[in-house]
Design an enzyme around this catalytic site. Structure first.
Site, short mmCIF file in Angstrom:
data_model
loop_
_atom_site.label_atom_id
_atom_site.label_comp_id
_atom_site.label_asym_id
_atom_site.label_seq_id
_atom_site.Cartn_x
_atom_site.Cartn_y
_atom_site.Cartn_z
CD GLU A 258 -2.82 0.89 2.98
OE1 GLU A 258 -3.01 -0.15 2.96
OE2 GLU A 258 -3.50 1.69 2.85
N GLY A 362 -0.67 32.80 -6.30
CA GLY A 362 -1.39 34.06 -6.04
C GLY A 362 -2.74 33.95 -4.93
#
Ligand SMILES: Cc1cc2nc3c(=O)[nH]c(=O)nc-3n(C[C@H](O)[C@H](O)[C@H](O)COP(=O)(O)OP(=O)(O)OC[C@H]3O[C@@H](n4cnc5c(N)ncnc54)[C@H](O)[C@@H]3O)c2cc1C
Length: 403
Positions: A258, A362
């Site tokens: 996993e 931004g």
């Protein structure tokens, strides 16, 4: 060709240098095209509404992307875990929530069944899972048993004739609210501690099984996560995987695989974040020029690139090692350390890459609906699921310091 298509077309260059064979390159490209066409259009609604598209798994199955590691005789593709990781990487670029649900189905449940179940059990479950008609999940974590999943496990399974009776609660289970079949761990002998655990295949119709609640998440929102209750839940003995009290081997080896499979999820997300950031830096103008002309933005893009390529190499190297393992080899030693290190590095690096990506965007990156914001909200799970960063460090140090 749009800007985005252009960047996608440039990806193969990096992949050539990371040692993919022609077949592997082709598989990655095919899965990428499929994910862009079929999974990407679902991603916004899945995030907005925590929506699960009910017909998507059968479509993924019909296109040959379920049961990658299953033998062709059971409806799978007969390929290796490495290839399965490439499919995950491609899916994660375009819809990471679906990619998470896919890997819970494909690896946590299906691959574990392939490695550990009897031929009769495989014949009953695997073909449906390969067609995407049976969605799988894995139930290990409990409200009081997270990092100490084995030691603190409270769910019990008591033999009653040709059935076991399961009692307990599992939590944070990916696909839990929508799964058809669950691989569940329970204590069959409390006196044996973690050696007294067994694994069971539980059908969603099993009497006494119910979904207590669907949990609302900050990221990976379309992937369904739930709390599951087993209240005198009757499971046929024929659904016990392996011998009684041998579940610990299944868990430990399964966890290593996993971890090796979580790293490509990080890689796909980071690749997409880099792509979006380059595109944004080229088109967003400030001070009369594209922000890509500013050296501080170039610094971020270079840093992100180095992160993505390092993740790619470590992820692929680890997946190759895991693919070459013989059954029963995982869960200890070199591979235990390597898989923990690979996923830790991938998640930490992805965190850096996504942080820079949002900064490049931004204010636009801070807005919930933006794609980069959706990717950013995925970071934390990858530092928590499949063993937290702290647990990964414990494994690495434990193996290094073992005398
Ligand atoms: C979205 C999501 C999906 C998931 N999917 C599944 C799934 O499909 N199946 C499943 O079984 N589980 C699943 N999990 C559970 C996941 O594996 C656990 O959340 C994880 O193992 C951590 O357990 P915990 O949340 O109980 O944290 P805790 O174990 O309570 O840890 C809390 C904090 O303590 C730290 N800590 C704990 N022990 C130590 C120690 N010895 N030394 C130092 N620090 C320590 C941890 O690192 C963490 O920072 C999922 C979780 C999430 C959030």
């Amino acid at each position: 060709m749009s800007e985005s298509d252009l960047f996608t077309a440039q990806r193969p260059t990096a992949q050539v240098f990371s040692g993919l064979s022609d077949d592997e390159m082709e598989m990655l490209s095919q899965a990428d095209r499929f994910a862009k066409a079929e999974l990407y259009p679902l991603s916004q609604r899945m995030d907005d509404e925590e929506w699960w598209p009910p017909s998507i798994l059968p479509k993924i199955g019909a296109n040959g992307y379920c049961g990658i590691t299953a033998p062709e005789s059971l409806g799978g593709a007969g390929l290796d875990l490495f290839t399965s990781g490439l499919v995950l990487q491609a899916f994660a670029r375009w819809n990471h929530a679906l990619a998470l649900s896919w890997v819970a189905h494909e690896n946590l449940c299906l691959h574990n069944v392939l490695r550990n179940a009897s031929e009769e059990q495989k014949a009953r479950y695997v073909p449906g899972m390969c067609r995407g008609e049976l969605l799988g999940a894995l139930g290990l974590t409990e409200p009081g048993a997270g990092s100490d999943a084995l030691g603190a496990m409270r769910t019990t399974a008591v033999r009653d004739g040709d059935h076991y009776v399961l009692n307990g609660t599992k939590v944070y289970i990916t696909n839990g609210p929508v799964a058809d079949v669950l691989l569940v761990y329970a204590k069959t002998d409390k006196d044996l501690g973690s050696r007294g655990i067994s694994a069971f295949l539980v059908d969603k119709e099993a009497p006494g099984f119910r979904v207590a609640q669907k949990l609302v998440k900050m990221g990976f929102r379309g992937s369904q996560t739930g709390e599951l209750v087993f209240d005198n839940c009757r499971v046929p003995v024929a659904n016990r995987i392996g011998e009684e009290n041998t579940g610990v081997k299944v868990v430990m080896s399964g966890l290593d695989l996993e971890r090796s499979m979580i790293a490509p999820l990080c890689l796909g997300i980071a690749e997409r974040a880099l792509e979006l950031s380059i595109e944004y830096a080229r088109t967003r103008r400030q001070f009369g020029q594209p922000i890509s002309s500013f050296q501080m933005i170039q610094d971020k893009i270079a840093t992100m690139y180095v992160g993505v390529e390092s993740m790619r190499l470590f992820t692929y190297q680890t997946l190759r090692a895991v693919s070459a393992l013989h059954d029963g080899d995982a869960g200890r030693g070199e591979i235990h350390k390597l898989t923990a290190a690979s996923v830790m590095f991938a998640a930490n690096t992805m965190n850096t890459v996504l942080d820079e990506a949002v900064q490049i965007h931004g204010g636009a990156g801070y807005i919930w609906e933006s794609e980069i914001n959706r990717l950013y909200r995925s970071i934390k799970l990858l530092e928590i699921g499949a063993g937290t960063t702290e647990v990964r460090k414990l494994i690495i140090a434990g193996e290094l310091l073992r005398s």
